[in-house]
Write an enzyme that holds these catalytic residues in place. Structure first.
Site, mmCIF file in Angstrom:
data_model
loop_
_atom_site.group_PDB
_atom_site.id
_atom_site.type_symbol
_atom_site.label_atom_id
_atom_site.label_comp_id
_atom_site.label_asym_id
_atom_site.label_seq_id
_atom_site.Cartn_x
_atom_site.Cartn_y
_atom_site.Cartn_z
ATOM 1 N N SER A 177 0.647 -1.278 -0.156
ATOM 2 C CA SER A 177 0.005 0.084 0.124
ATOM 3 C C SER A 177 0.792 1.116 0.086
ATOM 4 O O SER A 177 1.728 1.456 -1.034
ATOM 5 C CB SER A 177 -0.961 -0.085 1.074
ATOM 6 N N ASP A 284 -9.130 -5.106 -5.256
ATOM 7 C CA ASP A 284 -8.554 -3.919 -4.750
ATOM 8 C C ASP A 284 -8.923 -2.603 -5.624
ATOM 9 O O ASP A 284 -8.689 -2.814 -7.004
ATOM 10 C CB ASP A 284 -6.960 -4.329 -4.759
ATOM 11 N N HIS A 314 -7.599 -5.481 -0.898
ATOM 12 C CA HIS A 314 -6.343 -4.671 -0.272
ATOM 13 C C HIS A 314 -5.952 -5.461 0.954
ATOM 14 O O HIS A 314 -6.757 -5.614 1.842
ATOM 15 C CB HIS A 314 -6.863 -3.120 -0.294
#
Length: 346
Positions: A177, A284, A314
């Site tokens: 991320s 995601d 995610h």
């Protein structure tokens, strides 16, 4: 590339869904309308764990201070298995945690566990960086912290903090991320400033579901907003606003956010930019930006590997109960070993 049967909904256990919903709820409540974060609330619900110099599941850990004035430190994970002890040298992975540049830290329980798995399974020495967070610290503080950790590791005075068999010339940057975004930009800076280092050389980059964006709304951002518990346009817009300082050009098309957008930096002439592994989850909302990142690296002539987990959301890999989490750890191991073997042949 990870191969899975395509499904119409994420393939994650209910236990994981509940955990993701809980995290999402707490972070939503922590964000104030004035752009600040309620750190006290996060402290109540945040699950932390201390470093442990005694081996746990084949890994011991220590916290190392780089610069106390800005709370820059890292958690050092050293594998202690028979396999790792018998190796003449170990690669080093400098890891940057996720959290939208706003949340989490190396002592967050989930990230401590993930880094232990990387250290044991690869095996490798892992350095998990505690970089400064927004909105208290705006861009480029996070990138400066990441690069300064590389300089700290390269400094001969600090070598005694590392195990004797660590090989700094086989250094990998990794992150998920926001940490994937951070890993990319620190790798880019290291490629531009190779003369800064004596022993350390970045030869690999692992970008796990990296946090990129732009002024445009992509198809996946719009279609998957109700599917992924963590990622939504509303949340990511808030995080980018918290991350960027005020000023001209400080919008979501900034080069550090829309890395391959209208203001993208030309990296085609960066010969030292490392081989890169890009990991994408099929559910995601950020996946379109991540695919564009992969395509951009490829167009720029870089050695880039694409791995997609079609049924994953995610941050799936920080949940050990998800089978694909183990699969990803092993994929990263294979990528690291492959890049290390190239160095040995040269």
């Amino acid at each position: 590339m990870a191969q899975q049967e395509k499904k119409s909904s994420p393939g994650i256990p209910w236990r994981t869904r509940i955990a993701l919903s809980f995290v999402s709820t707490i972070t939503d409540y922590s964000r104030r309308q004035n752009g600040t974060v309620n750190r006290r609330l996060l402290g109540i619900f945040g699950l932390k764990t201390s470093a442990n110099p005694n081996p746990v599941n084949g890994v011991k850990s220590y916290d190392v201070t780089v610069d106390s004035s800005r709370d820059l430190w890292f958690r050092l994970f050293i594998p202690t298995t028979d396999e790792s002890r018998n190796l003449s040298s170990l690669p080093i992975i400098v890891f940057f945690h996720g959290g939208g540049f706003v949340y989490l830290s190396p002592d967050t329980k989930a990230y401590d566990a993930v880094c232990r798995r990387f250290a044991r399974k690869t095996p490798a020495v892992v350095v998990s960086v505690n970089y400064r967070l927004a909105p208290e610290h705006k861009y480029p503080a996070q990138y400066d912290d990441g690069f300064d950790v590389l300089k700290f590791l390269d400094n001969e005075k600090n070598r005694e903090l590392l195990p004797e068999n660590v090989d700094l010339s086989r250094c990998f940057l990794a992150g998920d991320s926001a940490g994937g975004n951070l890993a990319h930009h620190v790798a880019k800076r290291a490629s531009e400033m190779t003369s800064t280092f004596d022993a350390l050389k970045v030869i690999g980059l692992v970008a796990i579901q990296p946090f990129f964006g732009g002024e445009e709304r992509t198809e996946s951002e719009l279609k998957l907003v109700e599917v992924d518990a963590l990622i939504s346009v509303r949340r990511t817009d808030w995080m980018w606003n918290a991350f960027l300082p005020p000023g001209e050009g400080m919008d979501r098309d900034h080069e550090v956010i829309n890395v391959c957008g209208p203001r993208a930096v030309d990296i085609s002439k960066l010969d030292n930019f490392p081989a890169t592994m890009v990991v994408v989850g099929g559910f995601d909302p950020l996946k379109d930006w991540q695919r564009r990142y992969y395509d951009w690296l490829k167009r720029s002539g870089k050695d880039v590997h694409f791995s997609e987990y079609p049924t994953m959301v995610h941050a799936f890999y920080i949940f050990p109960e998800v089978p694909e989490a183990t699969q990803l750890i092993l994929e990263v191991k294979d990528f690291v070993n492959k890049q290390c073997s190239k160095v040995m042949k040269n």
